[in-house]
Enzyme design. Structure first.
Site, short mmCIF file in Angstrom:
data_model
loop_
_atom_site.label_atom_id
_atom_site.label_comp_id
_atom_site.label_asym_id
_atom_site.label_seq_id
_atom_site.Cartn_x
_atom_site.Cartn_y
_atom_site.Cartn_z
N ASN A 9 0.86 -1.18 0.00
CA ASN A 9 0.00 0.00 0.00
C ASN A 9 0.89 1.24 0.00
O ASN A 9 1.51 1.57 1.01
CB ASN A 9 -0.90 -0.02 1.24
CG ASN A 9 -1.76 1.22 1.34
OD1 ASN A 9 -1.92 1.97 0.39
ND2 ASN A 9 -2.34 1.43 2.52
N LYS A 11 0.06 4.32 -0.29
CA LYS A 11 -0.58 5.48 0.33
C LYS A 11 -0.37 6.73 -0.55
O LYS A 11 -0.34 6.62 -1.77
CB LYS A 11 -0.09 5.65 1.77
CG LYS A 11 -0.26 4.37 2.58
CD LYS A 11 0.03 4.54 4.05
CE LYS A 11 -0.11 3.21 4.76
NZ LYS A 11 0.07 3.33 6.23
N HIS A 95 -9.25 0.60 5.50
CA HIS A 95 -7.94 0.85 6.09
C HIS A 95 -8.08 1.79 7.28
O HIS A 95 -8.93 2.68 7.29
CB HIS A 95 -7.00 1.45 5.04
CG HIS A 95 -5.57 1.50 5.47
ND1 HIS A 95 -5.08 2.48 6.31
CD2 HIS A 95 -4.52 0.68 5.21
CE1 HIS A 95 -3.80 2.26 6.54
NE2 HIS A 95 -3.43 1.18 5.88
N GLU A 97 -6.54 4.31 8.24
CA GLU A 97 -6.46 5.74 7.94
C GLU A 97 -7.77 6.25 7.36
O GLU A 97 -8.16 7.40 7.60
CB GLU A 97 -5.28 6.01 7.00
CG GLU A 97 -3.94 5.80 7.70
CD GLU A 97 -2.81 5.44 6.76
OE1 GLU A 97 -2.99 5.56 5.53
OE2 GLU A 97 -1.76 5.03 7.26
N GLU A 167 -4.67 -5.04 10.96
CA GLU A 167 -3.67 -3.98 11.11
C GLU A 167 -3.87 -3.28 12.44
O GLU A 167 -4.75 -2.42 12.57
CB GLU A 167 -3.74 -2.99 9.94
CG GLU A 167 -5.16 -2.58 9.52
CD GLU A 167 -5.17 -1.35 8.65
OE1 GLU A 167 -4.13 -0.99 8.10
OE2 GLU A 167 -6.24 -0.72 8.55
N GLY A 173 3.22 2.54 10.85
CA GLY A 173 4.08 3.68 10.65
C GLY A 173 4.74 4.19 11.92
O GLY A 173 5.33 5.27 11.93
N SER A 213 3.99 -2.16 10.27
CA SER A 213 5.45 -2.08 10.36
C SER A 213 6.12 -3.42 10.02
O SER A 213 7.06 -3.85 10.70
CB SER A 213 5.88 -1.59 11.74
OG SER A 213 5.43 -0.27 11.97
#
Length: 254
Positions: A9, A11, A95, A97, A167, A173, A213
């Site tokens: 991904n 992003k 996701h 985010e 996730e 991140g 990560s």
């Protein structure tokens, strides 16, 4: 044995030039007919260029999002048919985010899951808890709520085109990674939920990816867990050598 799957991904990163260069490098290392499924999801504007760059390889093109209506007055959105038109075979939905930065609800994600599946895209459906949920012992409850909300109305026959990605939000991140034991426990819970709601056959055949990560030095141990069927990779997918090393770790386990 479930076929392992490594997805990248990207992003909101890369330019057209750097994205094409990255895609070509990954494609050169992933010939068609390999033992591991591989997908990259670039930013929308570069989809056609990336599709051309990976043509003939074992890498599929994915998208990072879609809107649940087929067309219309939805400024700034993209439809499933548009994604297919530029070569996308897969789409990442739910996701963290999209949930926590952009405010998408389980209801909206459910509509997107349905639209992606109905359009013939392979859906990578993401679930995961935040740090306060993890620290408060609510991980399983959060995962169950997100699975229920996102999969309402999805029928058993559609699971051939659906992958779940776990996730943990606190590990995306941040440099923090769920331990192999933490990842396995969450994946086992997800598989148990699928077994309870859809039966053993679907639960045992549905792939569940770990995302948070993932790096070359931890990929093999994470993917090697019994209920972990690959990785949804963020930052490391932007560096060809790291992403290829993660793919190779999966190949070594397949």
């Amino acid at each position: 044995m479930r076929r392992l799957f490594v997805a990248g991904n990207w992003k909101m990163n890369t330019t057209k030039e750097s994205g094409v260069a990255l895609a070509k490098e990954v494609a050169a290392a992933v010939p068609s007919g390999g033992s591991v499924d591989v997908m990259v999801a670039p930013p929308f504007p570069y989809s056609s260029a990336i599709h051309e760059a990976i043509a003939g390889s074992g890498v599929e093109l994915g998208a990072q999002n879609l809107w649940y209506e087929p067309s219309g007055a939805f400024t700034g959105e993209v439809s499933a048919d548009m994604l297919k038109d530029v070569g996308c075979a897969q789409v990442i939905l739910g996701h963290s985010e999209r949930r926590h930065v952009l405010g998408e609800s389980d209801e909206v994600i459910n509509k997107k899951n349905h639209r992606g599946l109905e359009a013939g895209l392979h859906v990578v459906f993401c679930v995961g808890e935040q740090l306060d949920d993890r620290d408060g012992g609510r991980t399983d409850a959060v995962l169950s709520t997100q699975l229920e909300g996102g999969l309402t109305g999805v029928e058993g026959g559609q699971f051939a085109n659906l992958t779940v990605a776990y996730e943990p939000v606190w590990a995306i991140g941040t440099g923090r990674t769920a331990s192999p034991e933490q990842a396995e426990a969450a994946h086992a819970h997800i598989r148990g939920w699928l077994r309870e709601h859809y039966g053993a056959e679907i639960a045992d055949s549905t792939r569940i990816l770990y995302g948070g990560s993932v790096k070359p030095d931890n990929a093999a141990e994470l993917i090697g867990q019994d209920n972990v069927d690959g990785a949804l990779v963020g930052g490391a997918s932007l560096k060809a050598d790291q992403f290829i090393a993660i793919i190779q770790a999966a190949q070594g386990l397949s």
